[in-house]
Design a protein around this motif. Structure first.
Motif, short mmCIF file in Angstrom:
data_model
loop_
_atom_site.label_atom_id
_atom_site.label_comp_id
_atom_site.label_asym_id
_atom_site.label_seq_id
_atom_site.Cartn_x
_atom_site.Cartn_y
_atom_site.Cartn_z
N UNK A 14 0.83 -1.21 0.00
CA UNK A 14 0.00 0.00 0.00
C UNK A 14 0.86 1.25 0.00
N UNK A 16 3.91 1.43 -1.17
CA UNK A 16 4.55 1.53 -2.48
C UNK A 16 3.59 2.16 -3.49
N UNK A 17 2.34 1.75 -3.44
CA UNK A 17 1.34 2.31 -4.35
C UNK A 17 1.20 3.81 -4.11
N UNK A 20 4.31 5.51 -5.49
CA UNK A 20 4.42 5.53 -6.94
C UNK A 20 3.42 6.50 -7.58
N UNK A 21 2.28 6.70 -6.90
CA UNK A 21 1.31 7.64 -7.48
C UNK A 21 1.64 9.09 -7.14
N UNK B 84 -4.54 5.88 -14.25
CA UNK B 84 -3.90 7.12 -13.83
C UNK B 84 -3.21 7.75 -15.02
N UNK B 86 -1.22 10.22 -15.29
CA UNK B 86 0.16 10.67 -15.17
C UNK B 86 1.12 9.48 -15.10
N UNK B 87 0.58 8.28 -15.14
CA UNK B 87 1.45 7.10 -15.08
C UNK B 87 1.41 6.36 -16.42
N UNK B 91 3.57 1.21 -15.34
CA UNK B 91 3.43 1.48 -13.91
C UNK B 91 2.03 1.11 -13.42
N UNK B 95 1.18 -1.16 -10.22
CA UNK B 95 0.24 -0.87 -9.14
C UNK B 95 -0.72 -2.04 -8.96
N UNK B 98 0.67 -4.94 -7.18
CA UNK B 98 0.76 -4.76 -5.73
C UNK B 98 -0.61 -4.92 -5.06
N UNK B 99 -1.63 -4.47 -5.74
CA UNK B 99 -2.96 -4.39 -5.11
C UNK B 99 -3.78 -5.67 -5.26
#
Lengths: 313, 284
Positions: A14, A16-17, A20-21, B84, B86-87, B91, B95, B98-99
């Protein structure tokens, strides 16, 4: 198989997310605050040398400089807090972020943990630097400073951290409720300044019971409140030193100076004043910081609860 | 009733959801067997998005409940295909990795490469169709057992639509996953879906196995007439200059005398007939 499986999305994921954002924003802001801190330190060094040669109370200028920490808190609330949830709603990216295997409330916890920690660190830095700047002031020929005054009281790390976290939390909560970035930013800015003003004007003096000084009528007036203290209340007191309240005895008098004989006739034995002594300033800073932190925690809970309700997407 | 016993994929009971000024979903009850590819069809504002969002777990219903298979992994691709901006797609996939509890990076990346999506350009600089592919890649990478797609084809060009439908089903449906896909473009569903959920004004008008639904109805066409020559409930009728059409619910294929003709009902006929019937008025 290229599939990776885990039993739980951990706090590290969480964070890291969140990193990164918000990476760019965190790096740029930290750079700016660090630059401002170095700038302030350098300026104050030469400023002192220059100002002491002028014999002018230029510490006022330094005080204004020290309000940079409050500016940072305001920015943390408006530019990190307010858009955190509101922009997700506006750009509909919350449907992406919360549509994976992590609940909205855990996602929020990760974002708040990272940005909150960065906010606290930068605010602490701003607080330390503005404190250092103000400590130079006595060397400028001013023996004493009114430590309870605005921008002086706040020039300490604990107050700055409390302030900034409060502003950030206010932004998060308002953003979660309004779901609109711009209104959330405006409300956060106004709300933060408003609460700060209320505490400074009407709250601060009541954090602890004040110290009372009393002086019986005498031909020579002595100051009842030390120069550096925060005056709370003053008036007439009876022979036991008990304040007599705001009564109009019709003693007349001009320019606010009422004839002593008349006052004595009504039982007033002298003047009293309540104040908060300057020695208490560190304690008061901790108290104010505590108030901000409690408010911040409440606001974050509100945002967390609001996201969990999931009544609308 | 189906003779074959199928595992229940989604069981929805009395689901309801209202917003401040309107009702989005009213007393929805249906069962979707696991492994089905269901089309969720309805006019704009029929409640399709609300139903999908509730099933995804992002929205809490006001009434009713739904149950999924134990351990169901749900992926939801929202109508806006949010990513997103801007990504970069790379990337965004990081994300998602990870989620999600389950992540197949190769599968997600392969999807993007198959459709020539630049991995290292910001999503804000991609076209709407390319962003759709990124959102789909996130869903595919999480290896869902229930895939909820809200208007998945809306931003894609006709060629991509066909390819996406084909590949999506081979990626997801072949692994035994259940798919619910909302759309108001019915023509592209033929041959792809095997289950229908038809919504109008928040109410479920029809649901069930597509072949069974269509087999239980006929289109009766003939000279202009007030009444259908075929017994059964007339769900919809249309009267042109010299011609009348009736959509009739009937268990067996009826026999009619010339000039009347009985035609099988296509998905498009069926959906349009039911939806235009509700538009005229009475949905109780």
């Amino acid at each position: 198989m290229t599939t990776v499986t885990k039993t739980r999305v951990g706090g590290g994921d969480l964070l890291w997310v969140a990193w990164r954002t918000h990476r760019t924003s965190i790096l740029v802001t930290s750079g700016l605050v660090a630059l401002a801190a170095v700038g302030m330190a350098v300026v104050s060094r030469y400023f002192v040398a220059w100002a002491s040669s002028l014999n002018y109370p230029t510490y006022r200028v330094l005080e204004q400089f020290s309000s940079i920490g409050l500016l940072f808190a305001l920015a943390a609330g408006m530019f990190w807090g307010a858009p955190l949830v509101a922009r997700e709603y506006e750009l509909r990216t919350h449907l992406l972020a919360w549509g994976q295997d992590v609940s909205a409330s855990r996602w929020l916890a990760g974002q708040v943990a990272l940005l909150g920690a960065v906010t606290a660190c930068l605010a602490a830095l701003a607080g330390v630097v503005s404190g250092v700047m103000l400590e130079r002031v006595p060397k400028m020929g001013v023996d004493t400073i009114r430590v309870f005054e605005r921008n002086v009281f706040e020039a300490a790390p604990q107050v700055q951290v409390g302030c900034a976290l409060f502003a950030f939390a206010l932004g998060v909560a308002v953003g979660a409720l309004t779901r609109r970035t711009l209104p959330a930013m405006a409300i956060t800015g106004i709300g933060f300044l408003g609460v700060g003003e209320v505490l400074a004007r009407w709250g601060r003096e009541h954090y602890l019971p004040p110290v009372r000084s009393f002086e019986a009528w005498s031909p020579v007036h002595h100051p009842l409140v030390p120069f550096t203290a925060l005056p709370v209340d003053s008036g007439y007191a009876d022979a036991n030193g008990v304040p007599m309240g705001d009564q109009d005895w019709g003693c007349g008098g001009r320019n606010g100076i009422e004839p002593v004989e008349c006052l004595r006739a009504h039982g007033a034995a002298g003047r009293y004043a309540d104040y908060q002594p300057a020695e208490r300033v560190e304690l008061f800073r901790w108290i104010e910081s505590g108030i901000f932190l409690v408010l911040a925690a409440g606001l974050l809970l509100l945002a967390w609860y609001w996201l969990r309700r999931a009544r609308r997407v | 009733m189906t003779a074959v016993v199928e595992t229940a994929g989604i069981a929805v009971r009395g689901l309801g959801k209202g917003y401040r000024s309107s009702v989005a979903l009213r007393d929805c009850t249906f069962d979707l067997p696991a492994g089905r590819v269901a089309a969720l069809v309805g006019a704009n504002g029929a409640g399709k998005t609300t139903l999908l969002t509730v099933l995804s777990g992002l929205l809490r219903p006001d009434a009713g409940e739904f149950t999924l298979r134990p351990g169901e992994r749900v992926a939801f691709v929202a109508q806006e295909k949010p990513v997103y901006k801007h990504l970069t797609p790379r990337v965004v996939l990081q994300l998602a990795a990870r989620l999600n509890l389950v992540w197949d990076q190769a599968r997600a990346q392969a999807w993007l490469e198959r459709f020539d999506i630049p991995l290292d350009r910001r999503c804000g600089q991609l076209s709407g169709g390319q962003r759709t592919q990124v959102a789909l890649a996130v869903a595919i990478g999480s290896r869902p057992t229930l895939l909820l797609l809200d208007e998945p084809l809306a931003d894609l060009d006709p060629l991509a639509r066909t390819e996406v439908m084909r590949d999506l089903l081979s990626e997801v449906a072949d692994s035994g996953a259940t798919v619910v896909m909302s759309t108001h473009i019915v023509t592209e569903l033929s041959g792809v879906v095997d289950h229908l959920l038809l919504l109008a004004h928040g109410t479920l008008l029809a649901d069930g196995d597509l072949d069974e639904l269509l087999a239980a109805h006929v289109m009766v066409v003939g000279p202009r007439a007030q009444e259908s020559p075929v017994r059964g409930e007339v769900l919809w009728d249309k009267h042109l200059d010299g011609q009348s059409l009736f959509l009739v619910r009937t268990p067996t294929t009826p026999v009619v005398s010339a000039p009347w003709v009985v035609r099988p009902v296509s998905l498009e006929d069926y959906v349009l007939a039911l939806l235009s019937a509700t538009r005229k008025g009475d949905v109780a």
